[in-house]
Write a protein that holds these residues in place. Structure first.
Motif, PDB file in Angstrom:
ATOM      1  N   VAL A 150      -4.516 -11.158   8.150  1.00  0.00           N
ATOM      2  CA  VAL A 150      -5.552 -11.737   7.309  1.00  0.00           C
ATOM      3  C   VAL A 150      -5.035 -11.745   5.800  1.00  0.00           C
ATOM      4  CG1 VAL A 150      -7.730 -10.836   6.320  1.00  0.00           C
ATOM      5  CG2 VAL A 150      -7.529 -11.271   8.903  1.00  0.00           C
ATOM      6  N   HIS A 151      -4.333 -10.891   5.577  1.00  0.00           N
ATOM      7  CA  HIS A 151      -3.955 -10.718   3.965  1.00  0.00           C
ATOM      8  C   HIS A 151      -2.338 -11.337   3.654  1.00  0.00           C
ATOM      9  CE1 HIS A 151      -1.987  -6.911   4.203  1.00  0.00           C
ATOM     10  NE2 HIS A 151      -3.008  -6.197   4.475  1.00  0.00           N
TER      11      HIS A 151
ATOM     12  N   GLU B  27       0.371   4.054   1.244  1.00  0.00           N
ATOM     13  CA  GLU B  27       0.287   4.894   2.495  1.00  0.00           C
ATOM     14  C   GLU B  27       1.388   4.428   3.365  1.00  0.00           C
ATOM     15  OE1 GLU B  27      -3.428   5.019   5.367  1.00  0.00           O
ATOM     16  OE2 GLU B  27      -3.978   3.821   3.721  1.00  0.00           O
ATOM     17  N   HIS B  28       1.973   3.029   3.406  1.00  0.00           N
ATOM     18  CA  HIS B  28       3.077   3.054   4.097  1.00  0.00           C
ATOM     19  C   HIS B  28       4.225   3.911   3.877  1.00  0.00           C
ATOM     20  CE1 HIS B  28       1.389  -0.634   5.980  1.00  0.00           C
ATOM     21  NE2 HIS B  28       1.094  -1.018   4.876  1.00  0.00           N
TER      22      HIS B  28
ATOM     23  N   ASP C 273       1.219 -19.503   7.134  1.00  0.00           N
ATOM     24  CA  ASP C 273       0.745 -20.224   5.596  1.00  0.00           C
ATOM     25  C   ASP C 273       2.085 -20.373   5.102  1.00  0.00           C
ATOM     26  OD1 ASP C 273      -1.991 -19.652   6.262  1.00  0.00           O
ATOM     27  OD2 ASP C 273      -2.403 -19.357   4.221  1.00  0.00           O
TER      28      ASP C 273
ATOM     29  N   ASN D  60       0.534  -8.949   8.286  1.00  0.00           N
ATOM     30  CA  ASN D  60      -0.879  -8.884   8.504  1.00  0.00           C
ATOM     31  C   ASN D  60      -1.258 -10.399   8.502  1.00  0.00           C
ATOM     32  OD1 ASN D  60      -3.484  -8.869   7.632  1.00  0.00           O
ATOM     33  ND2 ASN D  60      -3.352  -6.696   7.468  1.00  0.00           N
TER      34      ASN D  60
ATOM     35  N   PHE E 254      -1.800 -11.057  -9.125  1.00  0.00           N
ATOM     36  CA  PHE E 254      -1.265  -9.749  -9.225  1.00  0.00           C
ATOM     37  C   PHE E 254      -0.539  -9.137 -10.220  1.00  0.00           C
ATOM     38  CE2 PHE E 254      -0.688  -9.883  -4.222  1.00  0.00           C
ATOM     39  CZ  PHE E 254      -1.904  -9.953  -3.954  1.00  0.00           C
TER      40      PHE E 254
ATOM     41  N   ASN F  48       3.246   7.393   5.221  1.00  0.00           N
ATOM     42  CA  ASN F  48       3.311   7.402   6.906  1.00  0.00           C
ATOM     43  C   ASN F  48       4.785   7.388   7.428  1.00  0.00           C
ATOM     44  OD1 ASN F  48       0.509   7.156   6.685  1.00  0.00           O
ATOM     45  ND2 ASN F  48       0.333   5.192   7.122  1.00  0.00           N
TER      46      ASN F  48
ATOM     47  N   TYR G 129       0.649  -0.834  14.405  1.00  0.00           N
ATOM     48  CA  TYR G 129       0.307  -1.810  13.655  1.00  0.00           C
ATOM     49  C   TYR G 129       0.185  -3.025  14.438  1.00  0.00           C
ATOM     50  CZ  TYR G 129      -0.087  -3.990   9.032  1.00  0.00           C
ATOM     51  OH  TYR G 129      -0.822  -4.690   7.872  1.00  0.00           O
TER      52      TYR G 129
ATOM     53  N   TYR H 264      -5.556 -17.878   0.456  1.00  0.00           N
ATOM     54  CA  TYR H 264      -6.208 -17.633  -0.955  1.00  0.00           C
ATOM     55  C   TYR H 264      -5.242 -17.688  -1.991  1.00  0.00           C
ATOM     56  CZ  TYR H 264      -3.897 -13.082   0.095  1.00  0.00           C
ATOM     57  OH  TYR H 264      -2.891 -12.046   0.165  1.00  0.00           O
TER      58      TYR H 264
ATOM     59  N   LYS I 266      -3.667  -4.093  15.826  1.00  0.00           N
ATOM     60  CA  LYS I 266      -4.363  -4.258  14.836  1.00  0.00           C
ATOM     61  C   LYS I 266      -4.093  -5.805  14.582  1.00  0.00           C
ATOM     62  CE  LYS I 266      -3.694  -3.471   9.839  1.00  0.00           C
ATOM     63  NZ  LYS I 266      -3.774  -2.797   9.015  1.00  0.00           N
TER      64      LYS I 266
ATOM     65  N   ILE J 254     -10.960 -15.984  -2.772  1.00  0.00           N
ATOM     66  CA  ILE J 254     -11.003 -16.831  -1.642  1.00  0.00           C
ATOM     67  C   ILE J 254     -11.673 -17.982  -1.741  1.00  0.00           C
ATOM     68  CG2 ILE J 254     -12.123 -16.775   0.872  1.00  0.00           C
ATOM     69  CD1 ILE J 254     -12.609 -13.714   0.042  1.00  0.00           C
TER      70      ILE J 254
ATOM     71  N   SER K  55      -9.632  -4.748   8.105  1.00  0.00           N
ATOM     72  CA  SER K  55      -8.238  -5.204   7.536  1.00  0.00           C
ATOM     73  C   SER K  55      -7.233  -4.125   8.021  1.00  0.00           C
ATOM     74  CB  SER K  55      -8.123  -6.083   6.550  1.00  0.00           C
ATOM     75  OG  SER K  55      -8.568  -4.993   5.444  1.00  0.00           O
TER      76      SER K  55
ATOM     77  N   TRP L 124      -3.919 -15.754  -5.211  1.00  0.00           N
ATOM     78  CA  TRP L 124      -3.753 -14.380  -5.955  1.00  0.00           C
ATOM     79  C   TRP L 124      -3.369 -14.356  -7.442  1.00  0.00           C
ATOM     80  CZ3 TRP L 124      -0.147 -16.022  -2.291  1.00  0.00           C
ATOM     81  CH2 TRP L 124       1.118 -15.895  -2.725  1.00  0.00           C
TER      82      TRP L 124
ATOM     83  N   SER M 284       1.007  -1.068   0.045  1.00  0.00           N
ATOM     84  CA  SER M 284       0.027   0.191  -0.180  1.00  0.00           C
ATOM     85  C   SER M 284       0.704   1.269   0.113  1.00  0.00           C
ATOM     86  CB  SER M 284      -0.796  -0.043   1.025  1.00  0.00           C
ATOM     87  OG  SER M 284      -1.251   1.245   1.535  1.00  0.00           O
TER      88      SER M 284
HETATM   89  C1  PGT Z   1      -7.292 -16.077   6.184  1.00  0.00           C
HETATM   90  C2  PGT Z   1      -6.181 -16.230   6.458  1.00  0.00           C
HETATM   91  C3  PGT Z   1      -5.242 -15.838   5.223  1.00  0.00           C
HETATM   92  C4  PGT Z   1      -3.726 -15.971   5.615  1.00  0.00           C
HETATM   93  C5  PGT Z   1      -2.918 -15.418   4.424  1.00  0.00           C
HETATM   94  C6  PGT Z   1      -1.926 -16.081   3.590  1.00  0.00           C
HETATM   95  C7  PGT Z   1      -1.520 -15.912   2.369  1.00  0.00           C
HETATM   96  C8  PGT Z   1      -0.169 -15.688   1.993  1.00  0.00           C
HETATM   97  C9  PGT Z   1       0.026 -15.012   0.899  1.00  0.00           C
HETATM   98  C10 PGT Z   1       0.508 -13.353   0.940  1.00  0.00           C
HETATM   99  C11 PGT Z   1      -0.044 -12.769  -0.280  1.00  0.00           C
HETATM  100  C12 PGT Z   1       0.611 -11.181   0.206  1.00  0.00           C
HETATM  101  C13 PGT Z   1      -0.840 -10.141  -0.324  1.00  0.00           C
HETATM  102  C14 PGT Z   1      -0.485  -8.992   0.205  1.00  0.00           C
HETATM  103  C15 PGT Z   1      -1.856  -8.334  -0.281  1.00  0.00           C
HETATM  104  C16 PGT Z   1      -1.582  -6.845   0.018  1.00  0.00           C
HETATM  105  C17 PGT Z   1      -2.807  -6.199   0.331  1.00  0.00           C
HETATM  106  C18 PGT Z   1      -2.837  -4.968   0.747  1.00  0.00           C
HETATM  107  O1  PGT Z   1      -1.661  -4.087   0.584  1.00  0.00           O
HETATM  108  O2  PGT Z   1      -3.828  -4.515   1.514  1.00  0.00           O
HETATM  109  C19 PGT Z   1      -4.160  -3.147   1.825  1.00  0.00           C
HETATM  110  C20 PGT Z   1      -2.987  -2.707   2.886  1.00  0.00           C
HETATM  111  O3  PGT Z   1      -3.131  -3.016   4.052  1.00  0.00           O
HETATM  112  P1  PGT Z   1      -2.100  -2.807   5.107  1.00  0.00           P
HETATM  113  O4  PGT Z   1      -2.624  -3.576   6.404  1.00  0.00           O
HETATM  114  O5  PGT Z   1      -0.614  -3.099   4.837  1.00  0.00           O
HETATM  115  O6  PGT Z   1      -2.323  -1.342   5.260  1.00  0.00           O
HETATM  116  C21 PGT Z   1      -3.054  -0.532   6.175  1.00  0.00           C
HETATM  117  C22 PGT Z   1      -3.081   0.888   5.889  1.00  0.00           C
HETATM  118  O7  PGT Z   1      -3.061   1.112   4.396  1.00  0.00           O
HETATM  119  C23 PGT Z   1      -1.641   1.348   6.387  1.00  0.00           C
HETATM  120  O8  PGT Z   1      -1.891   2.081   7.182  1.00  0.00           O
HETATM  121  C24 PGT Z   1      -5.254  -2.971   2.241  1.00  0.00           C
HETATM  122  O9  PGT Z   1      -6.386  -3.570   1.564  1.00  0.00           O
HETATM  123  C25 PGT Z   1      -7.182  -4.820   2.259  1.00  0.00           C
HETATM  124  O10 PGT Z   1      -6.907  -5.248   3.442  1.00  0.00           O
HETATM  125  C26 PGT Z   1      -7.998  -5.688   1.331  1.00  0.00           C
HETATM  126  C27 PGT Z   1      -8.475  -6.822   2.030  1.00  0.00           C
HETATM  127  C28 PGT Z   1      -7.784  -8.093   1.871  1.00  0.00           C
HETATM  128  C29 PGT Z   1      -8.402  -9.429   2.476  1.00  0.00           C
HETATM  129  C30 PGT Z   1      -7.732 -10.646   2.197  1.00  0.00           C
HETATM  130  C31 PGT Z   1      -8.999 -11.563   1.991  1.00  0.00           C
HETATM  131  C32 PGT Z   1      -9.245 -12.329   3.395  1.00  0.00           C
HETATM  132  C33 PGT Z   1     -10.244 -13.002   3.254  1.00  0.00           C
HETATM  133  C34 PGT Z   1     -11.753 -12.601   3.573  1.00  0.00           C
HETATM  134  C35 PGT Z   1     -12.969 -13.214   3.641  1.00  0.00           C
HETATM  135  C36 PGT Z   1     -14.065 -12.564   3.776  1.00  0.00           C
HETATM  136  C37 PGT Z   1     -15.367 -13.420   3.923  1.00  0.00           C
HETATM  137  C38 PGT Z   1     -16.453 -12.571   4.804  1.00  0.00           C
HETATM  138  C39 PGT Z   1     -17.608 -13.462   5.207  1.00  0.00           C
HETATM  139  C40 PGT Z   1     -18.520 -13.320   6.280  1.00  0.00           C
END
Ligand code: PGT
Ligand code: FDA
Length: 452
Positions: free
Chosen positions: A296-297, A54-55, A183, A294, A219, A58, A340, A215, A343, A206, A380, A217, A52
């Motif tokens: 979750v992602h 933002e990092h 993971d 993180n 990209f 920030n 961080y 999940y 969270k 997902i 998230s 991906w 992201s």
């Molecule tokens: C469920 C467990 C999953 C484990 C994951 C393991 C997978 C490993 C693979 C690694 C791939 C890495 C992919 C990285 C993606 C980057 C996403 C990203 O940049 O997200 C941004 C920024 O987040 P940040 O925390 O870095 O920064 C916060 C802020 O900007 C700084 O202050 C944010 O975007 C998201 O969070 C999008 C959501 C992603 C969700 C991932 C899927 C989860 C599954 C959800 C299921 C929902 C079902 C609901 C049903 C009720």
């Protein structure tokens, strides 16, 4: 044996170590930073390469540019298991060429006076009394063993935790990783046969069937190049990641040209709260080694930079006060938790809940907007799952007419809040750490039981 003395020794030049070397190069400290890899492979590790924007804003880190920036990201599309629901989360980010970016930070640090040694491995810690005072290094370029003394040693060794795991167990920074709190992830970078549709959007699929506890991906790294991969939860006895990759890659990435494979590889991703403390007497831990990903992602580059920023600030403070003990470095914890870590703790619980959901429950939940995309984004990015959201969700779930884990969403939201509150009361002194850690661990145990 050669002997040398430094103020700070940084072990590992991935994004975490390189960010710290870059930050400390703006001070007058005498810094040595090393990596086992040769220069041209610094920063080269299996990754989806998404961060992201933002990092960077920030933390005051330079944006990736030129070759370092492969594509500007405009958002993420999140697909339900049956592919019938697609949520679009907008947000600016980058697909980076990680080795180029990390090597640029390292070069800038070297130009400003940080000493860099490649092909150099930290073999074991130097411990005097109960403080870390550097490391014994082996330089494969010169075939030399070096006793590198340092007032502060920083472990930035990634998921290998290869330095801190050699410390005596009395050091709280030796905490190990439970297999289920990680993971296993694998990715390939390939060219595509045709131009990718909407390539500034990352795609996340997902699916418990094709990537249990993680999940898939897709990209894009430009109009004709893609990073495609998956994560699956560790410690569950699942078949190998390669089996999943080979079985499902044509479904999730139908347009890749397998004859134009550019890179491949896998690694572990920690998906839990950070180490209870990232500093102790004479030592700090940053990045994957400190479990800063993180949960979750699975994104860990941005938060690795945050941990480097917080430890960098704490190091400067420690030199001002001439105190390199756990107490002298303690503000690194406060800084990281505020930015961080709290969270992450809350998302550690959310992750445990998500990993237990079935594909049917996720399809239902996404399709009926049990949680809306705004709520997921809020959860998230801030770690807060609103109770009002959970309560509304209960009403939707009632309509399902059959028992489902989704019923527990309100409990999940309550526990997420509870653990965040405990992080708000992180101890002011190292002596109170163990008691505090017990209170976090007991919330997690209680939560696991509540989900059963
Ligand atoms: C469920 C467990 C999953 C484990 C994951 C393991 C997978 C490993 C693979 C690694 C791939 C890495 C992919 C990285 C993606 C980057 C996403 C990203 O940049 O997200 C941004 C920024 O987040 P940040 O925390 O870095 O920064 C916060 C802020 O900007 C700084 O202050 C944010 O975007 C998201 O969070 C999008 C959501 C992603 C969700 C991932 C899927 C989860 C599954 C959800 C299921 C929902 C079902 C609901 C049903 C009720
Ligand atoms: P990293 O592992 O990069 O660096 C550690 C360095 O230490 C290495 O260079 C190693 O050689 C060196 N080292 C280790 N032991 C040593 C010793 N004893 N002596 C000297 N050197 C030593 N994150 C993200 O933000 N976006 C994403 O899209 C993804 N996608 C993704 C996909 C896959 C497949 C994986 C496995 C992971 C991700 N991640 C991610 C996570 C991300 O890759 C990770 O969080 C960071 O790259 C971690 O950076 P570090 O600097 O902590 O460790």
């Amino acid at each position: 044996m050669k002997r040398a003395e430094y103020d700070v020794l940084i072990i590992g030049l991935g994004i975490a170590g390189a960010s710290l070397a870059w930050k400390l190069s703006q001070s007058n400290l005498k810094v040595l930073a090393i990596d086992s890899k040769p220069w041209n492979r610094f920063g080269d590790k299996p990754c989806g390469d998404a961060i992201s924007k933002e990092h960077f804003d920030n933390l005051g880190m330079p944006y990736p540019q030129g070759k370092e920036l492969e594509e500007k990201v405009e958002g993420i599309k999140l697909y339900s298991p049956d592919m019938k629901t697609v949520w679009t989360v907008k947000g600016e980010g980058f697909e980076i060429d990680s080795p180029s970016y990390v090597q640029r930070l390292t070069k800038e640090a070297r130009d400003r006076g940080v000493e860099i040694l490649d092909l150099t491995t930290a073999m074991k810690p130097i411990i005097v009394g109960n403080k870390v005072e550097g490391a014994v290094l082996f330089n494969r370029r010169t075939n030399e063993t070096i006793e590198a003394k340092a007032k502060i040693t920083v472990d930035a060794t990634g998921y290998s935790t290869s330095f801190r795991s050699k410390l005596p167990f009395e050091f709280p920074v030796t905490e190990s990783l439970d297999d289920k709190d990680a993971d296993v992830a694998y990715r390939e970078v390939l060219n595509t046969k045709d131009e990718i549709d909407e390539y500034p959007y990352l795609r996340i699929f997902i699916t418990q069937k094709a990537s249990p506890g993680g999940y898939w991906w897709y990209f894009p790294k430009g109009p004709n190049k893609v990073n495609v991969g998956l994560g699956i939860q560790g410690g569950m006895g699942y078949p190998s990641i390669h089996e999943f990759y080979n079985k499902y890659v044509d479904y999730y990435a139908p347009d890749i040209d397998k004859n134009r494979l550019l890179v491949k590889g896998g690694a572990l991703v920690p998906t839990r709260r950070p180490l209870a403390t990232i500093v102790w007497d004479g030592i700090a831990v940053i990045g994957d080694s400190a479990f800063t990903v993180n949960p979750v992602h699975g994104g860990g580059k941005g938060s690795a930079m945050i941990s480097a920023y917080c430890v960098g600030k704490a190091i400067l403070n420690a030199f001002e006060n001439n105190d390199f003990s756990a107490k002298g470095l303690w503000d690194a914890n406060e800084c990281y938790i505020e930015r961080y870590g709290a969270k992450q703790a809350s998302l550690d619980l959310f992750r445990r809940f998500l990993q237990r959901l079935s594909d049917d429950e996720i399809n239902y939940g996404m399709n009926r907007k049990v949680i809306r995309e705004e709520d997921l984004l809020e959860a998230s990015t801030s770690g807060d799952l609103q109770l009002s959201t959970a309560e509304k969700a209960m009403r939707v779930i009632m309509a399902l007419g059959k028992p489902s884990l989704l019923f527990k969403l309100k409990t999940v939201a309550e526990y997420m809040k509870k653990v965040k509150d405990v992080y708000k009361h992180f101890p002011e002194e190292p002596k109170d750490l163990i008691k505090w850690k017990h209170s976090v661990d007991s919330i997690i145990l209680e939560f696991n039981k509540a989900l059963e």
